[in-house]
Design an enzyme around this catalytic site. Structure first.
Site, mmCIF file in Angstrom:
data_model
loop_
_atom_site.group_PDB
_atom_site.id
_atom_site.type_symbol
_atom_site.label_atom_id
_atom_site.label_comp_id
_atom_site.label_asym_id
_atom_site.label_seq_id
_atom_site.Cartn_x
_atom_site.Cartn_y
_atom_site.Cartn_z
ATOM 1 N N GLY A 145 7.131 -1.584 -2.602
ATOM 2 C CA GLY A 145 6.605 -0.234 -2.491
ATOM 3 C C GLY A 145 7.280 0.704 -3.466
ATOM 4 N N ARG A 146 8.547 1.052 -3.190
ATOM 5 C CA ARG A 146 9.223 2.010 -4.063
ATOM 6 C C ARG A 146 9.302 1.522 -5.511
ATOM 7 N NH1 ARG A 146 11.876 2.668 0.863
ATOM 8 N NH2 ARG A 146 11.874 4.833 1.616
ATOM 9 N N PRO A 157 0.839 -1.206 0.000
ATOM 10 C CA PRO A 157 0.000 0.000 0.000
ATOM 11 C C PRO A 157 0.869 1.248 0.000
ATOM 12 C CG PRO A 157 0.083 -0.963 2.194
ATOM 13 C CD PRO A 157 0.797 -1.922 1.290
ATOM 14 N N LYS A 210 0.373 -4.951 9.819
ATOM 15 C CA LYS A 210 1.492 -4.427 9.029
ATOM 16 C C LYS A 210 2.349 -3.505 9.893
ATOM 17 C CE LYS A 210 2.579 -1.753 4.863
ATOM 18 N NZ LYS A 210 3.393 -0.700 5.515
ATOM 19 N N HIS A 251 8.234 0.285 7.477
ATOM 20 C CA HIS A 251 7.661 1.360 6.667
ATOM 21 C C HIS A 251 8.687 1.915 5.681
ATOM 22 C CE1 HIS A 251 3.619 3.344 7.152
ATOM 23 N NE2 HIS A 251 4.126 4.109 6.191
ATOM 24 N N THR A 273 -2.180 -0.940 9.713
ATOM 25 C CA THR A 273 -0.801 -0.491 9.873
ATOM 26 C C THR A 273 -0.589 -0.039 11.314
ATOM 27 O OG1 THR A 273 -0.516 0.142 7.565
ATOM 28 C CG2 THR A 273 0.901 1.224 9.168
ATOM 29 N N SER A 285 -4.026 1.282 -0.181
ATOM 30 C CA SER A 285 -3.962 2.152 0.981
ATOM 31 C C SER A 285 -5.266 2.929 1.150
ATOM 32 C CB SER A 285 -2.803 3.140 0.823
ATOM 33 O OG SER A 285 -2.825 4.108 1.858
ATOM 34 N N ARG A 293 10.589 13.299 7.955
ATOM 35 C CA ARG A 293 11.185 13.015 6.649
ATOM 36 C C ARG A 293 11.829 14.297 6.107
ATOM 37 N NH1 ARG A 293 5.977 9.319 4.617
ATOM 38 N NH2 ARG A 293 5.887 8.129 6.579
ATOM 39 N N GLY A 351 10.596 -3.811 2.371
ATOM 40 C CA GLY A 351 11.729 -3.010 2.818
ATOM 41 C C GLY A 351 12.958 -3.251 1.980
ATOM 42 N N GLY A 352 13.145 -2.444 0.938
ATOM 43 C CA GLY A 352 14.323 -2.544 0.096
ATOM 44 C C GLY A 352 14.245 -3.602 -0.985
ATOM 45 N N LEU A 360 -5.729 -0.286 6.252
ATOM 46 C CA LEU A 360 -6.488 0.712 6.998
ATOM 47 C C LEU A 360 -5.596 1.561 7.898
ATOM 48 C CD1 LEU A 360 -9.308 1.784 8.000
ATOM 49 C CD2 LEU A 360 -9.133 0.056 9.819
ATOM 50 N N TYR A 361 -5.721 2.883 7.746
ATOM 51 C CA TYR A 361 -5.252 3.835 8.752
ATOM 52 C C TYR A 361 -6.485 4.306 9.522
ATOM 53 C CZ TYR A 361 -0.556 4.448 6.742
ATOM 54 O OH TYR A 361 0.727 4.264 6.299
ATOM 55 N N SER A 407 7.716 -5.122 8.615
ATOM 56 C CA SER A 407 7.987 -3.885 7.891
ATOM 57 C C SER A 407 8.443 -2.803 8.852
ATOM 58 C CB SER A 407 6.733 -3.410 7.152
ATOM 59 O OG SER A 407 6.941 -2.175 6.502
#
Length: 363
Positions: free
Chosen positions: A294-295, A85, A216, A240, A163, A114, A172, A272-273, A136-137, A238
């Site tokens: 993800g990325r 997501p 998650k 994140h 999450t 997401s 960030r 992750g990566g 879900l957030y 994860s």
């Protein structure tokens, strides 16, 4: 499902896709997608944890036919790679989450949508032909959560993920120094409610959903054991992508502890990566049932939209097939930790170290 589109020869590998994404994205969106929290140590450790794993290949085996397909929660996938997501996908590609869902259906894998991306979960579901999962957030009270879960169920999602590593928004600095806020952050309300999630609330959400349930953001054996005690179906390991708490362990290092704690009592996903097929093989050799990207997903969508993501997944599939075959395996059956070992990586581990031929970091 096999790809039904005729894809451009513009991309020959995922390095081409990352390069194209860098050219197409604005600096602000590139930093949002590619960056992480504070000094980005967790981001680099995610890659380092993968880079330091070496393969132990076996030879003189018939590997003329290699099957990279897998199943997750009873659903067949062309490869064991889920679309993670991502909030604000609409900043990377026209159509946002719906474009990702359509690509997942075309290729034959499972998207996890997401709750803070556009378009709506109903619009995403319409083009996600096949199984899809919802992340879900918490942005409201129990009545709000019940309404969202009812919509998710009506839209045909097969599982829900909550999450749990996002109690506070990561610091960030790539975003802060440019004053950039992604669309999902600009419009969100009630984010403070994410800070108040407890195991008790998680129990309530799980009972309200009454279906396959995923946590998650698990990073320790202790929390994995608590999740197992509460009947969680899937532990999603994860950090994140390094975007929340900095100075954590690499996700694949955390995976080892979680696998040892879970002892087969739940399914395990890790992200992750992970950007290459060889990364997928390493994660499954350590005991994961599937990985999430993800990325790489975001870069592929930015580079070529629907077709770019399908193409990227095809490259990962090619790398998986090649890796399994060269290890002496014809499927995931038989893959275990006997095929990997610890070894020092060559060169610096960073977010682009999987793409050596890019000539260094793309900042």
């Amino acid at each position: 499902m096999q790809s039904e589109v005729v894809l451009s020869a513009e991309f020959t590998c995922n390095q081409d896709i990352v390069t194209a994404a860098r050219k197409k994205l604005t600096q602000e969106v590139w930093d949002y997608l590619t960056g992480a929290a504070e000094s980005e140590m967790t981001l680099r450790r995610n890659r380092y944890a993968l880079d330091k794993i070496a393969f132990l290949p076996r030879v003189l085996r018939d590997v003329s036919k290699v099957d990279a397909s897998a199943a997750f929660l009873g659903h067949k996938m062309r490869i064991p790679v889920i679309l993670a997501p991502i909030g604000s996908l609409q900043a990377m590609v026209e159509g946002g989450g719906a474009t990702a869902c359509k690509a997942a259906a075309t290729f034959g894998t499972i998207p996890m949508i997401s709750s803070i991306t556009e378009p709506s979960l109903e619009e995403c579901s319409k083009v996600a032909v096949g199984p899809k999962m919802f992340q879900l957030y918490v942005r409201g009270d129990k009545s709000w959560i019940k309404d969202v879960l009812a919509r998710v169920k009506a839209a045909g999602f097969v599982a829900v993920a909550v999450t749990v590593d996002s109690a506070l928004y990561g610091i960030r600095e790539r975003q802060l120094t440019k004053g950039y806020l992604p669309p999902s952050v600009r419009v969100q309300t009630n984010r403070h409610l994410q800070s108040a999630i407890t195991w008790d609330l998680m129990d309530w959400i799980k009972a309200e959903w009454n279906g396959p349930f995923i946590l998650k953001g698990i990073a320790t054996a202790a929390d994995a054991e608590l999740a197992i005690q509460r009947g969680i179906d899937v532990i999603y390991v994860s950090n994140h992508g390094g975007r929340q708490l900095d100075h954590c362990r690499g996700a694949v290092d955390s995976l080892r502890d979680v696998v040892a704690a879970v002892k087969g009592r739940a399914k395990i996903v890790v992200d992750g990566g992970i950007v290459r097929g060889s990364d997928v093989v390493k994660a499954l050799a350590l005991g994961a049932n599937a990985v999430a990207i993800g990325r790489m997903q975001g870069w592929a969508l930015a580079a070529g939209g629907h077709d770019g993501l399908v193409r990227s997944l095809e490259f990962i599939e090619r790398e998986i097939t090649n890796t399994l075959g060269l290890l002496g395996l014809t499927s995931w059956e038989g893959l275990n930790s006997e095929y990997i070992a610890e070894s020092d990586p060559v060169g610096e581990a960073h977010e682009m170290s999987a793409f050596y031929h890019l000539g260094g970091r793309l900042t």
